[in-house]
Design an enzyme around this catalytic site. Structure first.
Site, PDB file in Angstrom:
ATOM      1  N   LYS A 221       0.819  -1.211   0.000  1.00  0.00           N
ATOM      2  CA  LYS A 221       0.000   0.000   0.000  1.00  0.00           C
ATOM      3  C   LYS A 221       0.855   1.265   0.000  1.00  0.00           C
ATOM      4  CE  LYS A 221      -4.424  -1.674   1.700  1.00  0.00           C
ATOM      5  NZ  LYS A 221      -5.459  -1.630   2.750  1.00  0.00           N
ATOM      6  N   ARG A 255      -3.568 -10.174   5.023  1.00  0.00           N
ATOM      7  CA  ARG A 255      -4.134 -10.170   3.671  1.00  0.00           C
ATOM      8  C   ARG A 255      -3.051  -9.618   2.743  1.00  0.00           C
ATOM      9  NH1 ARG A 255      -6.759  -6.598   0.160  1.00  0.00           N
ATOM     10  NH2 ARG A 255      -8.415  -7.541  -1.113  1.00  0.00           N
TER      11      ARG A 255
END
Length: 274
Positions: A221, A255
């Protein structure tokens, strides 16, 4: 701590990995990569071989400013691929990444095992009741606004307290309807600035007071690649560093895009406990 997936109890006291399978053209890292049956099946096979307990399938990109996707298109994207995956890997535990109750219902009816909702039921008033009816595990994430507007909603009186209150309210609503297996996701990158993401990670152990399994989605991210002044493609090492910290602070599920590296991270961190 266990969750019931299709009659199998999964012990998340020992952290597990959820591999990401985006079937969207515009996801921030792997958009458009998995657009045919062969590439999807190859990727699923690899993730399962590398140790993923869950596969998270999504057909609506939730990156900041992502395009709106009509419900019928989301279903058209995900249902055929879900059926193909389960035909080839019938024992796979598939999580459906959607905030729409009808998408969740049709995918669970087609054999998926759990629902991963970025809105915790706030973007579809029927979601909580639908999950309660389906009696499947429910991942509820913290977010304000929508993927299109969330980066305009980064004002908090106290970031961690506000998110803890949010979960107390959403968990109470879910329990009242009969949802049993609840997993929380603090929502890194969703309605949070770069600095707020690191503040949240720094205080992550406080979320253990909720006494629910905690899923962490930091993989590649912008909090990593913007800090390092690089790109999502070059953010694997940073992902591993932050996943290590998350595990030490109580993460139950990672995740990730890169299953092998996440499994290695868990194994090394778990070795500290022996």
């Amino acid at each position: 701590m266990t969750i019931n997936c299709k009659g199998t109890l999964i012990d998340v006291t020992s952290p597990k990995v959820m591999g990401i399978l985006n079937v969207t053209p515009d996801s921030f890292y792997d958009g458009g990569v998995h657009k045919d049956d062969a590439s999807v099946l190859n990727h699923v096979e690899l993730m399962l071989k590398e140790g993923a307990t869950f596969i998270d399938m999504g057909a609506y990109s939730s990156r900041p400013n992502a395009d709106f996707v009509p419900e019928d298109l989301e279903l058209k994207r995900i249902l055929p691929l879900l059926e193909t995956v389960l035909k080839n890997f019938p024992d796979a535990l598939i999580s459906i990444d959607t905030f729409r109750s009808e998408v969740a219902k049709q995918c669970i009816d087609a054999g998926a095992a759990m629902v991963n909702d970025i809105s915790a039921g706030k973007l579809d008033e029927n979601m909580l009741q639908t999950v309660a009816n389906l009696q499947v595990p429910y991942i509820m994430m913290h977010m304000k606004g929508t993927p299109q507007t969330m980066q305009q909603h980064t004002d908090y009186s106290n970031l961690t307290k506000d998110i803890l209150f949010y979960f107390s309210e959403r968990i109470a609503a879910a329990r009242a309807l009969g949802i049993v297996d609840i997993i929380i996701d603090p929502g890194f990158g969703f309605a949070k600035t770069l600095e707020q993401n690191f503040e949240l990670l720094n205080q992550l152990e406080l979320f253990k007071m909720i006494e629910k399994p905690m899923l962490i989605g930091i993989s590649r991210k912008s909090m990593i690649y913007k800090t390092l002044e690089t790109s999502a493609k070059e953010a694997l090492n940073g992902t591993t560093v932050l996943n290590t910290i998350a595990l030490q602070k109580g993460a139950s599920i990672l995740r990730v895009h890169d299953v092998k590296e996440a499994m290695e991270t868990i194994k090394l961190v778990e070795s500290l406990k022996t």
